[in-house]
Design a protein around this motif. Structure first.
Motif, PDB file in Angstrom:
ATOM      1  N   TYR A   6      75.051 -52.783   9.817  1.00 17.07           N
ATOM      2  CA  TYR A   6      73.840 -51.972   9.862  1.00 17.07           C
ATOM      3  C   TYR A   6      73.614 -51.147   8.608  1.00 17.07           C
ATOM      4  O   TYR A   6      72.496 -51.006   8.170  1.00 17.07           O
ATOM      5  CB  TYR A   6      73.869 -51.036  11.075  1.00 17.07           C
ATOM      6  CG  TYR A   6      73.534 -51.761  12.349  1.00 17.07           C
ATOM      7  CD1 TYR A   6      72.218 -51.958  12.718  1.00 17.07           C
ATOM      8  CD2 TYR A   6      74.536 -52.263  13.157  1.00 17.07           C
ATOM      9  CE1 TYR A   6      71.897 -52.637  13.875  1.00 17.07           C
ATOM     10  CE2 TYR A   6      74.230 -52.946  14.317  1.00 17.07           C
ATOM     11  CZ  TYR A   6      72.913 -53.129  14.670  1.00 17.07           C
ATOM     12  OH  TYR A   6      72.605 -53.800  15.808  1.00 17.07           O
ATOM     13  N   ARG A   8      72.492 -48.272   6.540  1.00 14.70           N
ATOM     14  CA  ARG A   8      71.627 -47.113   6.830  1.00 14.70           C
ATOM     15  C   ARG A   8      70.627 -47.495   7.902  1.00 14.70           C
ATOM     16  O   ARG A   8      70.092 -48.598   7.896  1.00 14.70           O
ATOM     17  CB  ARG A   8      70.915 -46.659   5.564  1.00 14.70           C
ATOM     18  CG  ARG A   8      71.934 -46.108   4.571  1.00 14.70           C
ATOM     19  CD  ARG A   8      71.437 -45.136   3.564  1.00 14.70           C
ATOM     20  NE  ARG A   8      70.671 -43.998   3.987  1.00 14.70           N
ATOM     21  CZ  ARG A   8      71.183 -42.823   4.389  1.00 14.70           C
ATOM     22  NH1 ARG A   8      72.481 -42.666   4.457  1.00 14.70           N
ATOM     23  NH2 ARG A   8      70.398 -41.823   4.701  1.00 14.70           N
ATOM     24  N   VAL A   9      70.387 -46.565   8.816  1.00 13.21           N
ATOM     25  CA  VAL A   9      69.415 -46.773   9.882  1.00 13.21           C
ATOM     26  C   VAL A   9      68.554 -45.519  10.046  1.00 13.21           C
ATOM     27  O   VAL A   9      68.965 -44.417   9.705  1.00 13.21           O
ATOM     28  CB  VAL A   9      70.084 -47.119  11.236  1.00 13.21           C
ATOM     29  CG1 VAL A   9      70.820 -48.431  11.165  1.00 13.21           C
ATOM     30  CG2 VAL A   9      71.024 -46.023  11.682  1.00 13.21           C
ATOM     31  N   GLU A  19      67.506 -40.264   9.411  1.00 14.60           N
ATOM     32  CA  GLU A  19      68.084 -41.420   8.724  1.00 14.60           C
ATOM     33  C   GLU A  19      69.532 -41.103   8.402  1.00 14.60           C
ATOM     34  O   GLU A  19      69.860 -40.001   7.979  1.00 14.60           O
ATOM     35  CB  GLU A  19      67.311 -41.693   7.436  1.00 14.60           C
ATOM     36  CG  GLU A  19      67.776 -42.920   6.705  1.00 14.60           C
ATOM     37  CD  GLU A  19      66.947 -43.187   5.465  1.00 14.60           C
ATOM     38  OE1 GLU A  19      67.552 -43.602   4.461  1.00 14.60           O
ATOM     39  OE2 GLU A  19      65.720 -42.975   5.494  1.00 14.60           O
ATOM     40  N   THR A  21      73.873 -43.094   8.158  1.00 10.14           N
ATOM     41  CA  THR A  21      74.731 -44.257   7.985  1.00 10.14           C
ATOM     42  C   THR A  21      75.453 -44.568   9.287  1.00 10.14           C
ATOM     43  O   THR A  21      76.079 -43.692   9.877  1.00 10.14           O
ATOM     44  CB  THR A  21      75.772 -43.978   6.882  1.00 10.14           C
ATOM     45  OG1 THR A  21      75.073 -43.630   5.683  1.00 10.14           O
ATOM     46  CG2 THR A  21      76.646 -45.185   6.625  1.00 10.14           C
ATOM     47  N   GLU A  51      70.883 -49.863  19.800  1.00  8.12           N
ATOM     48  CA  GLU A  51      70.438 -50.777  18.747  1.00  8.12           C
ATOM     49  C   GLU A  51      68.922 -50.896  18.700  1.00  8.12           C
ATOM     50  O   GLU A  51      68.332 -50.957  17.624  1.00  8.12           O
ATOM     51  CB  GLU A  51      71.011 -52.174  18.980  1.00  8.12           C
ATOM     52  CG  GLU A  51      72.474 -52.297  18.672  1.00  8.12           C
ATOM     53  CD  GLU A  51      72.967 -53.696  18.958  1.00  8.12           C
ATOM     54  OE1 GLU A  51      73.175 -54.448  17.984  1.00  8.12           O
ATOM     55  OE2 GLU A  51      73.130 -54.041  20.146  1.00  8.12           O
ATOM     56  N   ASP A  56      65.626 -50.360  10.295  1.00  6.04           N
ATOM     57  CA  ASP A  56      65.971 -50.389   8.870  1.00  6.04           C
ATOM     58  C   ASP A  56      65.030 -49.428   8.142  1.00  6.04           C
ATOM     59  O   ASP A  56      63.805 -49.601   8.197  1.00  6.04           O
ATOM     60  CB  ASP A  56      65.788 -51.817   8.347  1.00  6.04           C
ATOM     61  CG  ASP A  56      66.172 -51.959   6.886  1.00  6.04           C
ATOM     62  OD1 ASP A  56      66.321 -50.943   6.175  1.00  6.04           O
ATOM     63  OD2 ASP A  56      66.321 -53.111   6.452  1.00  6.04           O
ATOM     64  N   ASP A  58      64.255 -49.126   5.146  1.00 10.41           N
ATOM     65  CA  ASP A  58      63.561 -49.709   4.002  1.00 10.41           C
ATOM     66  C   ASP A  58      62.373 -50.570   4.409  1.00 10.41           C
ATOM     67  O   ASP A  58      61.697 -51.131   3.566  1.00 10.41           O
ATOM     68  CB  ASP A  58      64.528 -50.545   3.160  1.00 10.41           C
ATOM     69  CG  ASP A  58      65.617 -49.668   2.546  1.00 10.41           C
ATOM     70  OD1 ASP A  58      65.318 -48.501   2.222  1.00 10.41           O
ATOM     71  OD2 ASP A  58      66.744 -50.147   2.416  1.00 10.41           O
ATOM     72  N   ARG A  59      62.123 -50.691   5.707  1.00 17.70           N
ATOM     73  CA  ARG A  59      60.998 -51.523   6.175  1.00 17.70           C
ATOM     74  C   ARG A  59      59.824 -50.697   6.559  1.00 17.70           C
ATOM     75  O   ARG A  59      59.822 -49.646   6.939  1.00 17.70           O
ATOM     76  CB  ARG A  59      61.421 -52.372   7.370  1.00 17.70           C
ATOM     77  CG  ARG A  59      62.370 -53.455   6.937  1.00 17.70           C
ATOM     78  CD  ARG A  59      62.627 -54.369   8.075  1.00 17.70           C
ATOM     79  NE  ARG A  59      63.597 -55.357   7.610  1.00 17.70           N
ATOM     80  CZ  ARG A  59      64.118 -56.243   8.387  1.00 17.70           C
ATOM     81  NH1 ARG A  59      63.793 -56.288   9.650  1.00 17.70           N
ATOM     82  NH2 ARG A  59      64.962 -57.117   7.927  1.00 17.70           N
TER      83      ARG A  59
END
Length: 59
Positions: A6, A8-9, A19, A21, A51, A56, A58-59
């Motif tokens: 995973y 970073r989330v 946000e 790790t 989950e 993500d 970055d999305r």
């Protein structure tokens, strides 16, 4: 899967987008539902997130 899968989330916590790790992962099982549980470190504080709630950043 492991927490390493995973990295970073991002997730919502009480209306705030946090946000961090992923540092640990507990696979799905019995009464906790179909999602595994991620432990996420956000500036030294840890949060447990399913989950399906983690995204993500970055999305």
């Amino acid at each position: 899967m492991s927490a390493a899968g995973y990295g970073r989330v991002a997730f919502d916590f009480a209306g705030r987008e946090l946000e961090g790790t992923a540092v640990d992962f507990e696979p799905a099982g019995d009464v906790s539902g179909p999602d595994g549980i991620l432990t996420v470190d956000v500036d030294g504080l840890t949060y447990r997130v399913t989950e399906s709630e983690a995204a993500d950043p970055d999305r």
